[in-house]
Design a protein around this motif. Structure first.
Motif, PDB file in Angstrom:
ATOM      1  N   GLU A 253      -9.333   7.060  -1.050  1.00  0.00           N
ATOM      2  CA  GLU A 253      -8.745   7.461  -2.322  1.00  0.00           C
ATOM      3  C   GLU A 253      -8.582   6.271  -3.264  1.00  0.00           C
ATOM      4  O   GLU A 253      -8.621   6.433  -4.490  1.00  0.00           O
ATOM      5  CB  GLU A 253      -7.418   8.170  -2.055  1.00  0.00           C
TER       6      GLU A 253
ATOM      7  N   THR B   6      -2.351   0.366  -5.681  1.00  0.00           N
ATOM      8  CA  THR B   6      -1.358   0.830  -4.712  1.00  0.00           C
ATOM      9  C   THR B   6      -2.001   1.304  -3.419  1.00  0.00           C
ATOM     10  O   THR B   6      -1.302   1.592  -2.445  1.00  0.00           O
ATOM     11  CB  THR B   6      -0.512   1.983  -5.288  1.00  0.00           C
ATOM     12  N   ALA B   7      -3.343   1.398  -3.405  1.00  0.00           N
ATOM     13  CA  ALA B   7      -4.043   1.886  -2.220  1.00  0.00           C
ATOM     14  C   ALA B   7      -4.425   0.761  -1.270  1.00  0.00           C
ATOM     15  O   ALA B   7      -4.159   0.827  -0.067  1.00  0.00           O
ATOM     16  CB  ALA B   7      -5.291   2.669  -2.631  1.00  0.00           C
TER      17      ALA B   7
ATOM     18  N   TRP C   2       0.484   3.937  -1.621  1.00  0.00           N
ATOM     19  CA  TRP C   2      -0.309   5.169  -1.628  1.00  0.00           C
ATOM     20  C   TRP C   2      -0.638   5.610  -0.209  1.00  0.00           C
ATOM     21  O   TRP C   2      -0.809   6.802   0.055  1.00  0.00           O
ATOM     22  CB  TRP C   2      -1.595   4.989  -2.437  1.00  0.00           C
TER      23      TRP C   2
ATOM     24  N   LEU D 158      -3.288   2.657  -9.972  1.00  0.00           N
ATOM     25  CA  LEU D 158      -3.222   3.526  -8.799  1.00  0.00           C
ATOM     26  C   LEU D 158      -4.068   2.950  -7.664  1.00  0.00           C
ATOM     27  O   LEU D 158      -3.650   2.972  -6.490  1.00  0.00           O
ATOM     28  CB  LEU D 158      -3.702   4.934  -9.149  1.00  0.00           C
TER      29      LEU D 158
ATOM     30  N   PHE E 220       2.075   7.853   0.650  1.00  0.00           N
ATOM     31  CA  PHE E 220       2.080   9.023  -0.227  1.00  0.00           C
ATOM     32  C   PHE E 220       1.000  10.031   0.171  1.00  0.00           C
ATOM     33  O   PHE E 220       1.241  11.246   0.150  1.00  0.00           O
ATOM     34  CB  PHE E 220       1.869   8.580  -1.683  1.00  0.00           C
ATOM     35  N   THR E 221      -0.172   9.537   0.557  1.00  0.00           N
ATOM     36  CA  THR E 221      -1.243  10.464   0.920  1.00  0.00           C
ATOM     37  C   THR E 221      -0.905  11.219   2.202  1.00  0.00           C
ATOM     38  O   THR E 221      -1.311  12.366   2.395  1.00  0.00           O
ATOM     39  CB  THR E 221      -2.592   9.728   1.039  1.00  0.00           C
TER      40      THR E 221
ATOM     41  N   THR F  30       0.828  -1.213   0.000  1.00  0.00           N
ATOM     42  CA  THR F  30       0.000   0.000   0.000  1.00  0.00           C
ATOM     43  C   THR F  30       0.862   1.262   0.000  1.00  0.00           C
ATOM     44  O   THR F  30       0.804   2.065   0.940  1.00  0.00           O
ATOM     45  CB  THR F  30      -0.933   0.009   1.229  1.00  0.00           C
TER      46      THR F  30
ATOM     47  N   HIS G 124      -6.426   6.051   2.592  1.00  0.00           N
ATOM     48  CA  HIS G 124      -6.063   5.328   1.375  1.00  0.00           C
ATOM     49  C   HIS G 124      -7.207   4.431   0.892  1.00  0.00           C
ATOM     50  O   HIS G 124      -7.315   4.153  -0.298  1.00  0.00           O
ATOM     51  CB  HIS G 124      -4.787   4.517   1.584  1.00  0.00           C
TER      52      HIS G 124
END
Length: 460
Positions: free
Chosen positions: A130, A167-168, A56, A164, A59-60, A54, A127
């Motif tokens: 998103e 990746t969450a 993302w 994408l 990143f978030t 994960t 995540h």
């Protein structure tokens, strides 16, 4: 408007502070400031929890630091914005699959699902939110690719958003994959379907490169009790016992649609297949939410995609079965139950966050006092200390001893501080005269929680 009502009036999250995992993850971002590196195998493996890929997630959190390195306000506004974007994307997808008015009513109800509220209240579940936004964008462009066959850019864009979403969270790897494949195959867009398979293989290779062949561990003992999850799920959907009424409404609409032959075989396969994929994907993590279902707590994130899907399917079935003039009936029933559930969930979250906020602020305000915290997540103060007091000696104890807080460290702190402070049931922090002795004794015998007094001799 419902997003604002939920975010600003009911949950009122912009004024909230750190909770459980939030502060340690903000520290991880601070210590690893290169956002591109989050997607590399080294950091994916380092941050992996239960063999999850994960990137993302990190990143978030990094996005929040662009606005302020330690403040929570930009982070909660970020979550509210993502909440709104996801609601808009949900409407854009549903309006292509059902009547626009029904789609709008569905989106108006969605923010009040208890599982939706979790993604707004708990920064460390953003995540999930998103990931759904990416998945909805992938489905939206998939539908546009189906409608406009010559526009290859739509297909490529759908694939990009699907990757994408991968990746969450893993549930989007499987759930979104199945939905995209079904839409492409129904439209006989076999090349696009092969492209989705290619994306799946690409993700599989990425996962193997990052984590090897390991998978998420499954609680095998819980499988024999899986019926508990299924029987308690209606409560988890609605946030209260009224969820069983909503389950009856959904089941009634399904039976009516089948009896009236309003669903084709392809539609039945799509609805049932998507449900099966989602349920199978979350099986390894259903035990905690099943046993703690009445608490409306952090584990409700497990149900986020599933609940969103069930709500959408219910709306779709209603459009197939009910005349337009009867639509307000199920809408009012769902609004009443979900509204009550949302209110209960928001209150539960306020109470849950209050303890962490009180302990955290007391800890930062009194660097000369040894604090004992009883909050369930012992890593919260670890992250808070490293976020606000890096380089200083920690002065807190939590309810357990483990590899991160060895017995020797606990005893050393007790020797260094003549007094220990803790929050009493009335919310006031006081010196606890007898607590150091209890903690020492529990450390020696390896008993937790550390603040529980030893039973007297002869006691059971």
């Amino acid at each position: 408007m419902p997003v604002l009502i939920q975010g600003l009036l009911i949950s009122a999250t912009p004024g909230d502070w750190w909770f459980e995992d939030d502060s340690p993850h903000r520290v991880f971002v601070r210590d690893h400031p290169n956002p591109i590196a989050y997607f590399g195998p080294e950091l994916v493996s380092k941050l992996s929890l239960n063999n999850s890929v994960t990137p993302w997630f990190t990143f978030t959190f990094w996005i929040d630091t662009l606005f302020h390195p330690t403040s929570t306000a930009p982070a909660y506004w970020h979550s509210l914005f993502s909440f709104w974007v996801t609601a808009c994307l949900l409407f854009l997808v549903l309006r292509r699959l059902m009547d626009e008015g029904i789609a709008l009513a569905t989106v108006l109800l969605w923010p009040f699902l208890p599982s939706s509220i979790v993604t707004l209240e708990f920064l460390s579940t953003r995540h999930y939110l998103e990931g759904l936004a990416f998945s909805l964008a992938a489905v939206l462009f998939c539908l546009k690719a189906v409608e406009e066959e010559g526009k290859q850019i739509y297909m490529w864009t759908a694939s990009a958003f699907y990757l994408l979403a991968c990746t969450a969270k893993e549930v989007y790897v499987s759930g979104t994959f199945f939905v995209l494949i079904c839409f492409y195959l129904k439209a006989r867009r076999f090349g696009a379907a092969v492209g989705v398979f290619g994306c799946g293989l690409l993700y599989a290779g990425y996962r193997f490169l990052s984590l090897g062949a390991g998978g998420k561990p499954m609680d095998m003992s819980f499988l024999s009790q899986y019926d508990l999850f299924l029987t308690r799920y209606p409560f988890m959907f609605g946030g209260n016992n009224g969820g069983y009424l909503l389950a009856a409404v959904t089941f009634g609409l399904l039976v009516a649609a089948l009896a009236l032959r309003r669903l084709s075989f392809q539609q039945i396969f799509f609805i049932g297949g998507t449900l099966g994929v989602m349920l199978f994907t979350i099986v390894p993590v259903t035990a905690p939410v099943t046993h703690g279902y009445e608490g409306l707590g952090p584990w409700y994130r497990v149900l986020f995609l599933l609940n969103t899907y069930i709500l959408a399917v219910t709306a779709y079935l209603a459009g197939k079965v009910l005349p337009l003039r009867w639509m307000p009936v199920p809408a009012v029933i769902f609004a009443a139950v979900l509204g009550l559930g949302a209110w209960n969930a928001a209150e539960a979250w306020d109470a849950r966050k209050e303890g962490y906020t009180l302990d955290g602020r007391f800890y930062l305000a009194h660097p000369d006092r040894l604090l004992y915290s009883k909050e369930p997540a012992p890593w919260f103060l670890y992250g808070l200390h490293r976020l606000y007091r890096p380089g200083e000696v920690a002065h807190y104890l939590t309810w357990r001893v483990d590899n991160g807080t060895p017995k020797e460290h606990v005893l050393k702190l007790l020797d260094a501080y003549p007094e220990i402070w803790a929050r009493d049931d009335d919310g006031v922090y006081r010196i606890q005269p007898g607590l150091p002795a209890i903690i020492r004794a529990n450390c020696e015998r390896g008993a937790t929680p550390l603040h529980r007094p030893l039973p007297e001799k002869g006691a059971p």
